[in-house]
Design a protein around this motif. Sequence first.
Motif, PDB file in Angstrom:
ATOM      1  N   ALA A 157      54.029  21.619  10.046  1.00 19.47           N
ATOM      2  CA  ALA A 157      53.115  22.318   9.157  1.00 19.47           C
ATOM      3  C   ALA A 157      51.853  22.803   9.915  1.00 19.47           C
ATOM      4  CB  ALA A 157      52.406  21.252   8.001  1.00 19.47           C
ATOM      5  N   ASP A 158      51.689  21.890  10.953  1.00 13.90           N
ATOM      6  CA  ASP A 158      50.438  22.249  11.929  1.00 13.90           C
ATOM      7  C   ASP A 158      50.725  23.606  12.605  1.00 13.90           C
ATOM      8  OD1 ASP A 158      48.903  20.271  11.253  1.00 13.90           O
ATOM      9  OD2 ASP A 158      48.675  19.041  13.211  1.00 13.90           O
ATOM     10  N   GLU A 159      52.035  23.554  12.966  1.00 18.27           N
ATOM     11  CA  GLU A 159      52.433  24.750  13.775  1.00 18.27           C
ATOM     12  C   GLU A 159      52.538  26.126  12.947  1.00 18.27           C
ATOM     13  OE1 GLU A 159      53.232  26.864  17.317  1.00 18.27           O
ATOM     14  OE2 GLU A 159      52.291  25.325  16.952  1.00 18.27           O
ATOM     15  N   LEU A 160      52.976  25.772  11.916  1.00 18.33           N
ATOM     16  CA  LEU A 160      52.999  27.212  10.969  1.00 18.33           C
ATOM     17  C   LEU A 160      51.588  27.615  10.314  1.00 18.33           C
ATOM     18  CD1 LEU A 160      55.617  25.799   8.229  1.00 18.33           C
ATOM     19  CD2 LEU A 160      56.258  27.302  10.134  1.00 18.33           C
ATOM     20  N   VAL A 161      50.927  26.878  10.404  1.00 15.94           N
ATOM     21  CA  VAL A 161      49.479  27.028  10.159  1.00 15.94           C
ATOM     22  C   VAL A 161      48.666  27.669  11.494  1.00 15.94           C
ATOM     23  CG1 VAL A 161      46.877  26.302  10.073  1.00 15.94           C
ATOM     24  CG2 VAL A 161      48.660  25.574   8.378  1.00 15.94           C
ATOM     25  N   ARG A 162      48.840  27.018  12.660  1.00 19.54           N
ATOM     26  CA  ARG A 162      48.801  27.922  13.838  1.00 19.54           C
ATOM     27  C   ARG A 162      49.295  29.345  14.119  1.00 19.54           C
ATOM     28  NH1 ARG A 162      49.655  22.749  15.896  1.00 19.54           N
ATOM     29  NH2 ARG A 162      47.603  21.681  16.192  1.00 19.54           N
ATOM     30  N   LEU A 163      50.546  29.478  13.741  1.00 18.60           N
ATOM     31  CA  LEU A 163      51.068  30.807  13.893  1.00 18.60           C
ATOM     32  C   LEU A 163      50.500  31.780  13.046  1.00 18.60           C
ATOM     33  CD1 LEU A 163      54.863  29.638  14.047  1.00 18.60           C
ATOM     34  CD2 LEU A 163      53.609  30.669  15.910  1.00 18.60           C
ATOM     35  N   ARG A 164      50.165  31.153  11.772  1.00 16.08           N
ATOM     36  CA  ARG A 164      49.319  32.133  10.825  1.00 16.08           C
ATOM     37  C   ARG A 164      48.143  32.652  11.208  1.00 16.08           C
ATOM     38  NH1 ARG A 164      50.296  36.239   7.798  1.00 16.08           N
ATOM     39  NH2 ARG A 164      48.707  36.346   6.130  1.00 16.08           N
ATOM     40  N   LEU A 165      47.478  31.717  11.981  1.00 16.66           N
ATOM     41  CA  LEU A 165      46.124  31.986  12.377  1.00 16.66           C
ATOM     42  C   LEU A 165      46.179  32.847  13.687  1.00 16.66           C
ATOM     43  CD1 LEU A 165      44.471  28.537  12.074  1.00 16.66           C
ATOM     44  CD2 LEU A 165      43.684  30.641  10.855  1.00 16.66           C
ATOM     45  N   THR A 166      47.061  32.659  14.631  1.00 13.61           N
ATOM     46  CA  THR A 166      47.125  33.636  15.888  1.00 13.61           C
ATOM     47  C   THR A 166      47.760  34.690  15.777  1.00 13.61           C
ATOM     48  OG1 THR A 166      49.172  32.071  16.674  1.00 13.61           O
ATOM     49  CG2 THR A 166      46.962  31.236  17.348  1.00 13.61           C
ATOM     50  N   ALA A 167      48.837  34.650  14.822  1.00 16.73           N
ATOM     51  CA  ALA A 167      49.691  36.084  14.934  1.00 16.73           C
ATOM     52  C   ALA A 167      49.929  36.299  13.495  1.00 16.73           C
ATOM     53  CB  ALA A 167      50.678  36.118  15.845  1.00 16.73           C
ATOM     54  N   PRO A 168      49.086  36.666  12.532  1.00 23.71           N
ATOM     55  CA  PRO A 168      49.278  36.648  10.920  1.00 23.71           C
ATOM     56  C   PRO A 168      50.392  37.912  10.915  1.00 23.71           C
ATOM     57  CG  PRO A 168      46.962  37.283  11.559  1.00 23.71           C
ATOM     58  CD  PRO A 168      47.759  36.892  12.919  1.00 23.71           C
ATOM     59  N   ALA A 169      50.168  38.828  11.519  1.00 23.78           N
ATOM     60  CA  ALA A 169      51.119  40.199  11.240  1.00 23.78           C
ATOM     61  C   ALA A 169      52.584  39.711  11.516  1.00 23.78           C
ATOM     62  CB  ALA A 169      50.789  41.300  12.070  1.00 23.78           C
ATOM     63  N   ALA A 170      52.828  39.079  12.724  1.00 24.56           N
ATOM     64  CA  ALA A 170      54.152  38.496  12.972  1.00 24.56           C
ATOM     65  C   ALA A 170      54.893  37.571  12.247  1.00 24.56           C
ATOM     66  CB  ALA A 170      54.121  38.147  14.730  1.00 24.56           C
ATOM     67  N   HIS A 171      53.811  36.734  11.532  1.00 29.01           N
ATOM     68  CA  HIS A 171      54.131  35.621  10.836  1.00 29.01           C
ATOM     69  C   HIS A 171      53.567  35.555   9.468  1.00 29.01           C
ATOM     70  CE1 HIS A 171      54.299  34.279  15.154  1.00 29.01           C
ATOM     71  NE2 HIS A 171      55.319  33.962  14.751  1.00 29.01           N
ATOM     72  N   PRO A 172      54.181  36.468   8.635  1.00 28.78           N
ATOM     73  CA  PRO A 172      53.846  36.440   7.211  1.00 28.78           C
ATOM     74  C   PRO A 172      54.143  35.176   6.424  1.00 28.78           C
ATOM     75  CG  PRO A 172      55.752  37.734   7.469  1.00 28.78           C
ATOM     76  CD  PRO A 172      55.162  37.391   8.907  1.00 28.78           C
ATOM     77  N   PRO A 173      53.290  34.762   5.536  1.00 26.75           N
ATOM     78  CA  PRO A 173      53.691  33.628   4.527  1.00 26.75           C
ATOM     79  C   PRO A 173      55.056  33.518   4.365  1.00 26.75           C
ATOM     80  CG  PRO A 173      51.612  34.260   3.781  1.00 26.75           C
ATOM     81  CD  PRO A 173      52.130  35.462   4.957  1.00 26.75           C
ATOM     82  N   SER A 174      55.870  34.538   3.946  1.00 29.41           N
ATOM     83  CA  SER A 174      57.500  34.432   3.548  1.00 29.41           C
ATOM     84  C   SER A 174      58.314  33.954   4.755  1.00 29.41           C
ATOM     85  CB  SER A 174      57.709  35.845   3.154  1.00 29.41           C
ATOM     86  OG  SER A 174      57.591  36.766   3.955  1.00 29.41           O
ATOM     87  N   ARG A 175      57.830  34.552   5.928  1.00 32.54           N
ATOM     88  CA  ARG A 175      58.683  34.121   7.130  1.00 32.54           C
ATOM     89  C   ARG A 175      58.457  32.413   7.346  1.00 32.54           C
ATOM     90  NH1 ARG A 175      57.941  35.946  13.342  1.00 32.54           N
ATOM     91  NH2 ARG A 175      59.861  34.739  14.139  1.00 32.54           N
ATOM     92  N   LEU A 176      57.202  31.947   7.266  1.00 31.06           N
ATOM     93  CA  LEU A 176      56.859  30.755   7.490  1.00 31.06           C
ATOM     94  C   LEU A 176      57.308  29.740   6.442  1.00 31.06           C
ATOM     95  CD1 LEU A 176      53.141  31.194   8.698  1.00 31.06           C
ATOM     96  CD2 LEU A 176      54.942  30.960  10.144  1.00 31.06           C
ATOM     97  N   LEU A 177      57.148  30.161   5.128  1.00 35.62           N
ATOM     98  CA  LEU A 177      57.837  29.288   3.998  1.00 35.62           C
ATOM     99  C   LEU A 177      59.265  29.275   3.979  1.00 35.62           C
ATOM    100  CD1 LEU A 177      55.280  30.345   1.369  1.00 35.62           C
ATOM    101  CD2 LEU A 177      55.394  28.447   2.701  1.00 35.62           C
ATOM    102  N   ALA A 178      60.164  30.231   4.617  1.00 38.46           N
ATOM    103  CA  ALA A 178      61.494  30.094   4.847  1.00 38.46           C
ATOM    104  C   ALA A 178      61.887  29.008   5.807  1.00 38.46           C
ATOM    105  CB  ALA A 178      62.026  31.411   5.282  1.00 38.46           C
ATOM    106  N   GLN A 179      61.079  28.743   6.896  1.00 33.58           N
ATOM    107  CA  GLN A 179      61.232  27.773   7.917  1.00 33.58           C
ATOM    108  C   GLN A 179      60.740  26.652   7.328  1.00 33.58           C
ATOM    109  OE1 GLN A 179      62.938  27.688  11.072  1.00 33.58           O
ATOM    110  NE2 GLN A 179      63.618  29.472   9.949  1.00 33.58           N
ATOM    111  N   ALA A 180      59.782  26.188   6.463  1.00 34.47           N
ATOM    112  CA  ALA A 180      59.374  24.864   5.703  1.00 34.47           C
ATOM    113  C   ALA A 180      60.433  24.785   4.938  1.00 34.47           C
ATOM    114  CB  ALA A 180      58.102  25.227   5.036  1.00 34.47           C
ATOM    115  N   ARG A 181      60.980  25.654   4.329  1.00 32.48           N
ATOM    116  CA  ARG A 181      62.010  25.121   3.217  1.00 32.48           C
ATOM    117  C   ARG A 181      63.320  24.692   3.761  1.00 32.48           C
ATOM    118  NH1 ARG A 181      61.459  29.676   0.485  1.00 32.48           N
ATOM    119  NH2 ARG A 181      59.731  28.833  -0.671  1.00 32.48           N
ATOM    120  N   LEU A 182      63.581  25.452   4.927  1.00 32.01           N
ATOM    121  CA  LEU A 182      64.779  24.868   5.755  1.00 32.01           C
ATOM    122  C   LEU A 182      64.428  23.378   6.302  1.00 32.01           C
ATOM    123  CD1 LEU A 182      67.609  25.981   6.971  1.00 32.01           C
ATOM    124  CD2 LEU A 182      66.269  26.641   9.089  1.00 32.01           C
ATOM    125  N   LEU A 183      63.495  23.066   6.797  1.00 38.99           N
ATOM    126  CA  LEU A 183      63.233  21.805   7.528  1.00 38.99           C
ATOM    127  C   LEU A 183      63.069  20.913   6.204  1.00 38.99           C
ATOM    128  CD1 LEU A 183      61.217  23.072  10.264  1.00 38.99           C
ATOM    129  CD2 LEU A 183      63.427  21.938  10.596  1.00 38.99           C
TER     130      LEU A 183
END
Length: 190
Positions: A157-183
């Motif tokens: 969760a921390d890393e997903l938030v960091r990715l959203r903060l540092t590179a939001p265009a490359a890490h849209p919520p849909s991409r991050l949530l797909a990984q969260a769902r998988l894990l």
Amino acid sequence: MTTRRRLSGPERRAQILDATRLIVVEEGYHAVTYDRVAAACGVTRTVIYQQFESLSGLLVAMIDREIEHAFAGFREAVARPLPPGEDPFTHAVAGVLDAVDAAPTTWRLFMLPAEGGPPELHQRLARARAVTRSHLSRITGHHTDPELSIRILHAVADELVRLRLTAPAAHPPSRLLAQARLLSRTLTTR
């Protein structure tokens, strides 16, 4: 000729805290001085002294205000009703990402903390980690090693938030949530 409205005490305090937050996020805690904050607010140092008796008091007040703001976003994220078919971890991460998008500067203070923060910052961060892990303990299910599952989910969760903060265009919520769902399927299955 336009006259500026005089700010009330609480409005001035908020302005000073906002300016301090911006300096910390952009340049770090070491860059915060009475002169820098006063210049950012268009006031004299005396006005800053009237609101905060010390520089450390100013920093702690800013940290406390921002951590309360972040906690409010977190509490709202984890309190939302769980839609049918969604797992609790992914749903909570989605809510936290919404909170991050609504107040990125606040979340940067804690997820990407600048060096040189006062001890109170680290105390608040430890409290935030404990609150997050407590929430995660309620959704991990029964595993051979629930403590490890909680720590892994927290790190994710921390890393997903960091990715959203540092590179939001490359890490849209849909991409991050797909990984969260998988894990989450692996670590929260009951």
